[in-house]
Design a protein around this motif. Structure first.
Motif, mmCIF file in Angstrom:
data_model
loop_
_atom_site.group_PDB
_atom_site.id
_atom_site.type_symbol
_atom_site.label_atom_id
_atom_site.label_comp_id
_atom_site.label_asym_id
_atom_site.label_seq_id
_atom_site.Cartn_x
_atom_site.Cartn_y
_atom_site.Cartn_z
ATOM 1 N N HIS A 159 -23.697 -7.565 6.793
ATOM 2 C CA HIS A 159 -22.904 -8.138 7.880
ATOM 3 C C HIS A 159 -23.793 -9.054 8.721
ATOM 4 O O HIS A 159 -23.348 -9.598 9.723
ATOM 5 C CB HIS A 159 -22.293 -7.032 8.747
ATOM 6 N N SER A 190 -13.448 -3.088 3.080
ATOM 7 C CA SER A 190 -12.719 -3.967 2.147
ATOM 8 C C SER A 190 -13.095 -3.742 0.685
ATOM 9 O O SER A 190 -12.497 -4.369 -0.197
ATOM 10 C CB SER A 190 -12.928 -5.435 2.529
ATOM 11 N N LEU A 239 -4.935 4.881 -1.544
ATOM 12 C CA LEU A 239 -5.577 3.661 -1.029
ATOM 13 C C LEU A 239 -6.042 2.763 -2.175
ATOM 14 O O LEU A 239 -6.916 3.133 -2.962
ATOM 15 C CB LEU A 239 -6.773 4.047 -0.147
ATOM 16 N N VAL A 252 -8.178 0.045 -3.234
ATOM 17 C CA VAL A 252 -9.353 -0.626 -2.667
ATOM 18 C C VAL A 252 -9.616 -1.958 -3.371
ATOM 19 O O VAL A 252 -9.931 -2.961 -2.730
ATOM 20 C CB VAL A 252 -10.589 0.298 -2.747
ATOM 21 N N GLN A 286 -27.262 1.475 0.617
ATOM 22 C CA GLN A 286 -27.091 1.380 2.073
ATOM 23 C C GLN A 286 -27.770 2.585 2.732
ATOM 24 O O GLN A 286 -28.516 2.460 3.673
ATOM 25 C CB GLN A 286 -25.595 1.391 2.368
ATOM 26 N N THR A 314 -18.880 -2.083 -1.140
ATOM 27 C CA THR A 314 -19.733 -1.051 -1.737
ATOM 28 C C THR A 314 -19.080 -0.484 -2.995
ATOM 29 O O THR A 314 -19.756 -0.201 -3.986
ATOM 30 C CB THR A 314 -20.019 0.062 -0.695
ATOM 31 N N THR A 315 -17.758 -0.360 -2.970
ATOM 32 C CA THR A 315 -17.050 0.160 -4.149
ATOM 33 C C THR A 315 -17.287 -0.762 -5.349
ATOM 34 O O THR A 315 -17.576 -0.297 -6.459
ATOM 35 C CB THR A 315 -15.543 0.311 -3.855
ATOM 36 N N PRO A 341 -14.299 -7.690 5.498
ATOM 37 C CA PRO A 341 -14.254 -6.769 6.640
ATOM 38 C C PRO A 341 -14.705 -5.351 6.254
ATOM 39 O O PRO A 341 -14.760 -5.039 5.063
ATOM 40 C CB PRO A 341 -12.772 -6.755 7.026
ATOM 41 N N ASN A 342 -14.988 -4.531 7.252
ATOM 42 C CA ASN A 342 -15.337 -3.125 6.985
ATOM 43 C C ASN A 342 -14.240 -2.491 6.148
ATOM 44 O O ASN A 342 -13.050 -2.704 6.404
ATOM 45 C CB ASN A 342 -15.467 -2.332 8.299
HETATM 46 N N1 LIG Z 1 -15.341 8.327 -2.491
HETATM 47 C C1 LIG Z 1 -14.357 7.870 -1.738
HETATM 48 N N2 LIG Z 1 -13.253 8.627 -1.514
HETATM 49 C C2 LIG Z 1 -12.220 8.174 -0.771
HETATM 50 N N3 LIG Z 1 -12.197 6.956 -0.185
HETATM 51 C C3 LIG Z 1 -13.269 6.166 -0.368
HETATM 52 C C4 LIG Z 1 -14.396 6.579 -1.138
HETATM 53 N N4 LIG Z 1 -15.302 5.568 -1.141
HETATM 54 C C5 LIG Z 1 -14.772 4.590 -0.392
HETATM 55 N N5 LIG Z 1 -13.563 4.940 0.068
HETATM 56 C C6 LIG Z 1 -12.676 4.112 0.893
HETATM 57 O O1 LIG Z 1 -12.510 2.862 0.227
HETATM 58 C C7 LIG Z 1 -12.491 1.793 1.166
HETATM 59 C C8 LIG Z 1 -13.576 0.777 0.796
HETATM 60 O O2 LIG Z 1 -14.829 1.360 1.058
HETATM 61 P P1 LIG Z 1 -16.195 0.580 0.823
HETATM 62 O O3 LIG Z 1 -17.302 1.494 1.205
HETATM 63 O O4 LIG Z 1 -16.203 0.015 -0.548
HETATM 64 O O5 LIG Z 1 -16.044 -0.607 1.871
HETATM 65 P P2 LIG Z 1 -17.103 -1.690 2.380
HETATM 66 O O6 LIG Z 1 -16.434 -3.015 2.239
HETATM 67 O O7 LIG Z 1 -18.399 -1.518 1.688
HETATM 68 O O8 LIG Z 1 -17.200 -1.307 3.907
HETATM 69 P P3 LIG Z 1 -18.363 -1.514 5.040
HETATM 70 O O9 LIG Z 1 -18.422 -3.000 5.328
HETATM 71 O O10 LIG Z 1 -17.814 -0.766 6.204
HETATM 72 O O11 LIG Z 1 -19.648 -0.953 4.502
HETATM 73 C C9 LIG Z 1 -12.659 2.416 2.542
HETATM 74 O O12 LIG Z 1 -11.395 2.585 3.134
HETATM 75 C C10 LIG Z 1 -13.292 3.772 2.238
HETATM 76 O O13 LIG Z 1 -12.951 4.722 3.217
#
Ligand SMILES: Nc1ncnc2c1ncn2[C@@H]1O[C@H](COP(=O)(O)OP(=O)(O)OP(=O)(O)O)[C@@H](O)[C@H]1O
Length: 253
Positions: free
Chosen positions: A188, A38, A14, A16, A80, A41-42, A35-36
């Motif tokens: 959000h 996306s 994946l 990201v 979070q 958080t990463t 979007p969720n």
């Molecule tokens: N430690 C991890 N191992 C595997 N996949 C991960 C990990 N951390 C995040 N992901 C995946 O990376 C993608 C981005 O996650 P992230 O938490 O950054 O999204 P987000 O934009 O903050 O989402 P949300 O709005 O739902 O909080 C998602 O598909 C998540 O499942």
């Protein structure tokens, strides 16, 4: 102040984040939206050194962050979901965090604004595991602001807070914002972002789709409500349908 240079992150297959290039500066209050899943958080976790990118470089005050994580002392982070040692009392957690900060060179007077406003002294003998979700959020918020950081990173800060506590936290964010600190918020809740931020970073499909001043977005899309602009973007996968021009604007002389 903070600069991402060609940063990419994959989790297994994946992808990201891909080739992220962006700079955040003092005085900006930035909403990270998308979007969720996306990668918001990463992105934040990469900034905090909690997630290591597969490639690219992170700079803090133009210094490349390689392995020295001292820069984190200048960042207040409200996660979070706060993870704290379950058996620690609130008072012990505050003491422990103050010791950690002091030992890594912090000196100053702790900022007790939120501890006071949330009346945390009253519950300071409770253990972290016994607290409700919202109360844990309050402790997390109080800790994020406590050591007067120049950068505040707030991941869904108002989610789970009751309306009165929400207002307290938003007032505190505005107070720190007025001091010219860099504030980065993911949420959000568009009404909160509308109130608290002046820039939007929009992430989708592993890329930054745009980084714009909120005022520019409003005039570009002829729409006052940031929430409507963002919702429209998400529905149309990152592209805003250009608003129809008024008849008079269609007339060419
Ligand atoms: N430690 C991890 N191992 C595997 N996949 C991960 C990990 N951390 C995040 N992901 C995946 O990376 C993608 C981005 O996650 P992230 O938490 O950054 O999204 P987000 O934009 O903050 O989402 P949300 O709005 O739902 O909080 C998602 O598909 C998540 O499942």
């Amino acid at each position: 102040m903070i600069r991402f240079e060609n940063i990419s992150k994959r989790f297994g297959k994946l992808e990201v984040l891909k080739d992220i290039n962006i700079a955040f500066n003092k005085g900006q209050s930035i909403a990270i939206v998308g979007p969720n899943g996306s990668g918001k958080t990463t992105l934040i976790k990469i900034l905090l050194g909690m997630v290591i990118p597969n490639s690219g470089k992170l700079f803090f005050n133009e210094i490349w962050i390689n392995k020295d994580h001292k820069y984190r002392g200048d960042i207040g982070y409200m996660p979070q979901i706060s993870q704290y040692p379950p058996n620690l009392k609130i008072s012990q957690l505050l003491e422990m965090m103050t010791d950690i900060r002091t030992n890594s060179g912090w000196s100053g007077t702790p900022d007790d604004d939120l501890l006071k406003a949330f009346d945390i002294a009253n519950i300071q003998n409770k253990t972290m595991s016994s607290l409700s979700g919202g109360t844990r959020q309050k402790v997390g918020a109080a800790l994020a602001f406590r050591f007067n950081p120049n950068v505040l990173i707030l991941d869904e800060p108002t989610a789970g807070l009751d309306p009165a506590s929400c207002e307290i936290l938003k007032e505190k964010i505005q107070k720190e914002r007025a001091k010219g600190k860099l504030i980065i918020i993911t949420s959000h809740i568009m009404a909160d972002l509308e109130e608290l931020t002046d820039h939007v970073l929009y992430i989708q499909d592993a890329h930054i789709q745009f980084f714009e001043k909120t005022d520019n977005l409003r005039s570009k899309y002829k729409e006052d409500k940031l929430g409507k602009i963002i919702a429209n973007l998400m529905k149309n996968k990152g592209e805003i349908k250009t608003p129809k021009l008024k008849t008079t604007e269609n007339i060419t002389l």
